[in-house]
Design a protein around this motif. Sequence first.
Motif, PDB file in Angstrom:
ATOM      1  N   ASP A   1     110.683  40.422  87.835  1.00  0.00           N
ATOM      2  CA  ASP A   1     110.300  39.065  87.618  1.00  0.00           C
ATOM      3  C   ASP A   1     110.230  38.462  89.149  1.00  0.00           C
ATOM      4  OD1 ASP A   1     112.779  38.352  86.476  1.00  0.00           O
ATOM      5  OD2 ASP A   1     114.523  38.466  88.282  1.00  0.00           O
ATOM      6  N   ALA A   2     109.110  39.789  90.130  1.00  0.00           N
ATOM      7  CA  ALA A   2     108.286  39.072  90.516  1.00  0.00           C
ATOM      8  C   ALA A   2     107.462  39.653  91.148  1.00  0.00           C
ATOM      9  CB  ALA A   2     108.555  38.606  92.096  1.00  0.00           C
ATOM     10  N   PRO A   3     105.433  40.324  90.281  1.00  0.00           N
ATOM     11  CA  PRO A   3     105.136  41.848  90.198  1.00  0.00           C
ATOM     12  C   PRO A   3     104.936  42.109  92.049  1.00  0.00           C
ATOM     13  CG  PRO A   3     103.849  40.121  88.807  1.00  0.00           C
ATOM     14  CD  PRO A   3     105.663  39.333  89.729  1.00  0.00           C
ATOM     15  N   GLN A   4     105.356  40.843  92.907  1.00  0.00           N
ATOM     16  CA  GLN A   4     104.735  41.266  94.042  1.00  0.00           C
ATOM     17  C   GLN A   4     105.390  41.390  94.841  1.00  0.00           C
ATOM     18  OE1 GLN A   4     104.902  37.856  93.063  1.00  0.00           O
ATOM     19  NE2 GLN A   4     106.436  36.412  94.076  1.00  0.00           N
ATOM     20  N   ASP A   5     107.042  41.649  94.576  1.00  0.00           N
ATOM     21  CA  ASP A   5     107.700  42.391  95.190  1.00  0.00           C
ATOM     22  C   ASP A   5     108.480  43.601  93.783  1.00  0.00           C
ATOM     23  OD1 ASP A   5     108.296  40.112  96.703  1.00  0.00           O
ATOM     24  OD2 ASP A   5     109.994  39.289  95.232  1.00  0.00           O
ATOM     25  N   PHE A   6     107.999  44.068  93.290  1.00  0.00           N
ATOM     26  CA  PHE A   6     108.140  45.097  92.601  1.00  0.00           C
ATOM     27  C   PHE A   6     108.125  46.421  93.830  1.00  0.00           C
ATOM     28  CE2 PHE A   6     107.043  49.533  90.570  1.00  0.00           C
ATOM     29  CZ  PHE A   6     107.277  49.600  89.462  1.00  0.00           C
ATOM     30  N   ALA A   7     109.516  47.463  93.167  1.00  0.00           N
ATOM     31  CA  ALA A   7     109.711  48.639  94.127  1.00  0.00           C
ATOM     32  C   ALA A   7     109.432  49.300  93.088  1.00  0.00           C
ATOM     33  CB  ALA A   7     109.732  48.116  95.078  1.00  0.00           C
ATOM     34  N   PRO A   8     109.371  50.421  92.513  1.00  0.00           N
ATOM     35  CA  PRO A   8     109.654  51.511  92.127  1.00  0.00           C
ATOM     36  C   PRO A   8     111.239  52.075  92.507  1.00  0.00           C
ATOM     37  CG  PRO A   8     107.546  52.172  92.312  1.00  0.00           C
ATOM     38  CD  PRO A   8     107.784  51.170  93.453  1.00  0.00           C
ATOM     39  N   PRO A   9     112.733  52.956  91.794  1.00  0.00           N
ATOM     40  CA  PRO A   9     113.532  53.788  92.449  1.00  0.00           C
ATOM     41  C   PRO A   9     112.787  54.604  92.408  1.00  0.00           C
ATOM     42  CG  PRO A   9     113.511  53.712  89.999  1.00  0.00           C
ATOM     43  CD  PRO A   9     112.176  53.166  90.194  1.00  0.00           C
ATOM     44  N   ALA A  10     112.876  55.689  93.925  1.00  0.00           N
ATOM     45  CA  ALA A  10     112.826  56.968  95.037  1.00  0.00           C
ATOM     46  C   ALA A  10     113.246  58.027  93.330  1.00  0.00           C
ATOM     47  CB  ALA A  10     113.876  56.695  95.876  1.00  0.00           C
ATOM     48  N   PRO A  11     112.348  59.006  93.207  1.00  0.00           N
ATOM     49  CA  PRO A  11     111.241  59.498  94.468  1.00  0.00           C
ATOM     50  C   PRO A  11     110.079  58.388  94.202  1.00  0.00           C
ATOM     51  CG  PRO A  11     111.272  60.627  92.498  1.00  0.00           C
ATOM     52  CD  PRO A  11     112.922  59.610  92.348  1.00  0.00           C
ATOM     53  N   PHE A  12     109.567  57.439  92.853  1.00  0.00           N
ATOM     54  CA  PHE A  12     108.667  57.254  92.490  1.00  0.00           C
ATOM     55  C   PHE A  12     108.194  55.948  93.287  1.00  0.00           C
ATOM     56  CE2 PHE A  12     111.497  57.877  89.218  1.00  0.00           C
ATOM     57  CZ  PHE A  12     111.155  59.252  88.659  1.00  0.00           C
ATOM     58  N   THR A  13     106.667  56.073  93.830  1.00  0.00           N
ATOM     59  CA  THR A  13     105.784  55.314  95.184  1.00  0.00           C
ATOM     60  C   THR A  13     105.429  54.646  94.474  1.00  0.00           C
ATOM     61  OG1 THR A  13     104.069  56.743  94.290  1.00  0.00           O
ATOM     62  CG2 THR A  13     105.825  57.168  96.219  1.00  0.00           C
ATOM     63  N   LEU A  14     104.840  53.351  94.873  1.00  0.00           N
ATOM     64  CA  LEU A  14     102.918  52.231  94.321  1.00  0.00           C
ATOM     65  C   LEU A  14     101.849  53.069  94.564  1.00  0.00           C
ATOM     66  CD1 LEU A  14     104.497  49.262  96.174  1.00  0.00           C
ATOM     67  CD2 LEU A  14     105.166  50.005  93.827  1.00  0.00           C
ATOM     68  N   ALA A  15     101.640  54.605  94.307  1.00  0.00           N
ATOM     69  CA  ALA A  15     100.669  55.387  94.167  1.00  0.00           C
ATOM     70  C   ALA A  15      99.966  54.826  92.890  1.00  0.00           C
ATOM     71  CB  ALA A  15     101.055  57.191  94.703  1.00  0.00           C
ATOM     72  N   GLU A  16     100.672  54.686  92.119  1.00  0.00           N
ATOM     73  CA  GLU A  16     100.146  53.928  90.950  1.00  0.00           C
ATOM     74  C   GLU A  16      99.289  52.959  91.031  1.00  0.00           C
ATOM     75  OE1 GLU A  16      99.584  55.239  86.148  1.00  0.00           O
ATOM     76  OE2 GLU A  16     100.378  55.825  87.915  1.00  0.00           O
ATOM     77  N   PHE A  17      99.145  52.321  91.869  1.00  0.00           N
ATOM     78  CA  PHE A  17      98.443  50.980  91.815  1.00  0.00           C
ATOM     79  C   PHE A  17      97.144  51.774  92.578  1.00  0.00           C
ATOM     80  CE2 PHE A  17     102.509  48.352  92.353  1.00  0.00           C
ATOM     81  CZ  PHE A  17     103.028  47.822  91.101  1.00  0.00           C
ATOM     82  N   ASP A  18      96.916  52.518  93.245  1.00  0.00           N
ATOM     83  CA  ASP A  18      95.659  52.723  93.814  1.00  0.00           C
ATOM     84  C   ASP A  18      94.236  52.803  92.760  1.00  0.00           C
ATOM     85  OD1 ASP A  18      93.008  54.531  94.612  1.00  0.00           O
ATOM     86  OD2 ASP A  18      94.913  55.076  96.541  1.00  0.00           O
ATOM     87  N   PRO A  19      93.931  52.262  92.685  1.00  0.00           N
ATOM     88  CA  PRO A  19      92.533  52.161  91.656  1.00  0.00           C
ATOM     89  C   PRO A  19      91.688  53.303  91.940  1.00  0.00           C
ATOM     90  CG  PRO A  19      92.460  50.624  93.482  1.00  0.00           C
ATOM     91  CD  PRO A  19      93.034  50.840  93.393  1.00  0.00           C
ATOM     92  N   ALA A  20      91.880  54.424  92.573  1.00  0.00           N
ATOM     93  CA  ALA A  20      90.949  55.925  92.717  1.00  0.00           C
ATOM     94  C   ALA A  20      91.681  56.480  91.821  1.00  0.00           C
ATOM     95  CB  ALA A  20      91.335  56.034  94.556  1.00  0.00           C
ATOM     96  N   GLY A  21      93.365  55.960  91.666  1.00  0.00           N
ATOM     97  CA  GLY A  21      93.760  56.891  90.219  1.00  0.00           C
ATOM     98  C   GLY A  21      94.135  58.221  91.230  1.00  0.00           C
ATOM     99  N   VAL A  22      95.128  57.885  92.875  1.00  0.00           N
ATOM    100  CA  VAL A  22      95.945  59.005  93.280  1.00  0.00           C
ATOM    101  C   VAL A  22      97.058  59.706  92.404  1.00  0.00           C
ATOM    102  CG1 VAL A  22      96.960  59.375  95.069  1.00  0.00           C
ATOM    103  CG2 VAL A  22      94.731  57.854  95.356  1.00  0.00           C
ATOM    104  N   LEU A  23      97.115  60.572  92.090  1.00  0.00           N
ATOM    105  CA  LEU A  23      98.309  60.737  91.782  1.00  0.00           C
ATOM    106  C   LEU A  23      99.842  61.004  92.906  1.00  0.00           C
ATOM    107  CD1 LEU A  23      97.273  64.223  89.259  1.00  0.00           C
ATOM    108  CD2 LEU A  23      97.864  61.843  89.128  1.00  0.00           C
ATOM    109  N   PRO A  24     100.771  61.399  91.880  1.00  0.00           N
ATOM    110  CA  PRO A  24     101.497  61.407  93.139  1.00  0.00           C
ATOM    111  C   PRO A  24     101.728  62.963  93.251  1.00  0.00           C
ATOM    112  CG  PRO A  24     102.546  60.267  91.136  1.00  0.00           C
ATOM    113  CD  PRO A  24     100.852  60.703  90.593  1.00  0.00           C
ATOM    114  N   GLU A  25     102.511  62.866  95.041  1.00  0.00           N
ATOM    115  CA  GLU A  25     102.533  64.082  95.449  1.00  0.00           C
ATOM    116  C   GLU A  25     102.461  65.639  95.137  1.00  0.00           C
ATOM    117  OE1 GLU A  25     104.863  63.735  99.544  1.00  0.00           O
ATOM    118  OE2 GLU A  25     103.536  61.540 100.239  1.00  0.00           O
ATOM    119  N   ARG A  26     103.722  65.133  93.979  1.00  0.00           N
ATOM    120  CA  ARG A  26     104.302  66.158  93.547  1.00  0.00           C
ATOM    121  C   ARG A  26     104.280  66.074  92.040  1.00  0.00           C
ATOM    122  NH1 ARG A  26     108.768  65.665  92.355  1.00  0.00           N
ATOM    123  NH2 ARG A  26     110.693  64.353  93.553  1.00  0.00           N
ATOM    124  N   PRO A  27     103.694  66.722  90.744  1.00  0.00           N
ATOM    125  CA  PRO A  27     104.456  66.746  89.372  1.00  0.00           C
ATOM    126  C   PRO A  27     105.710  66.153  89.192  1.00  0.00           C
ATOM    127  CG  PRO A  27     103.879  68.822  89.398  1.00  0.00           C
ATOM    128  CD  PRO A  27     103.759  68.092  90.785  1.00  0.00           C
TER     129      PRO A  27
END
Length: 183
Positions: A69-95
């Motif tokens: 509904d509101a992109p600025q308030d988005f948070a994926p469910p655990a264990p997922f993080t917002l790392a996907e937004f990092d323009p450097a292409g940071v991967l999650p801490e583990r597969p």
Amino acid sequence: MDTLWRTTLWSQFGAAIDTLENALLACPDALWHQRLWSVPADDPVPPDIAAYWYLIYHALFWLDYYLSDAPQDFAPPAPFTLAEFDPAGVLPERPYTREELHTYLTYARQKCQSTLAALTDERARQPIDFWGNGQTMSRFEWQLYNMRHVQEHASQLHLLLGQHAIPVAGGWVARARDISGSQ
């Protein structure tokens, strides 16, 4: 929004999600970390960005985000993080595991059903800027974009499975498993 449009949109969007799910479930453990394409050594993006598991995660993360509904308030469910937004292409801490991604897919599928079922004409026409760069589209157009994104990555995954002669249960998915939009 007319019931025909909502039902049709869900029928095809749900089919794209079901196609992604079929790829997730059909992947043998031996291919879970397989790259779908090579990444040049001098590319600053980590090579695992092209891994099978990551592509599923990427498709699910953005599916979830574009349904918000509101992109600025988005948070994926655990264990997922917002790392996907990092323009450097940071991967999650583990597969992520198949089970974690399947749980995320189930969550996102339900969110998609609910979002589309609640889509009114007024809401469908509402402009929104998911990228935060001033490029707005109507919520309806964003959902078509979202559906195309899911289908693109599902197709890439199916291509890799086909190259390894791995059968995918169900074959072509013409319509969502549940056309009514409720699970």
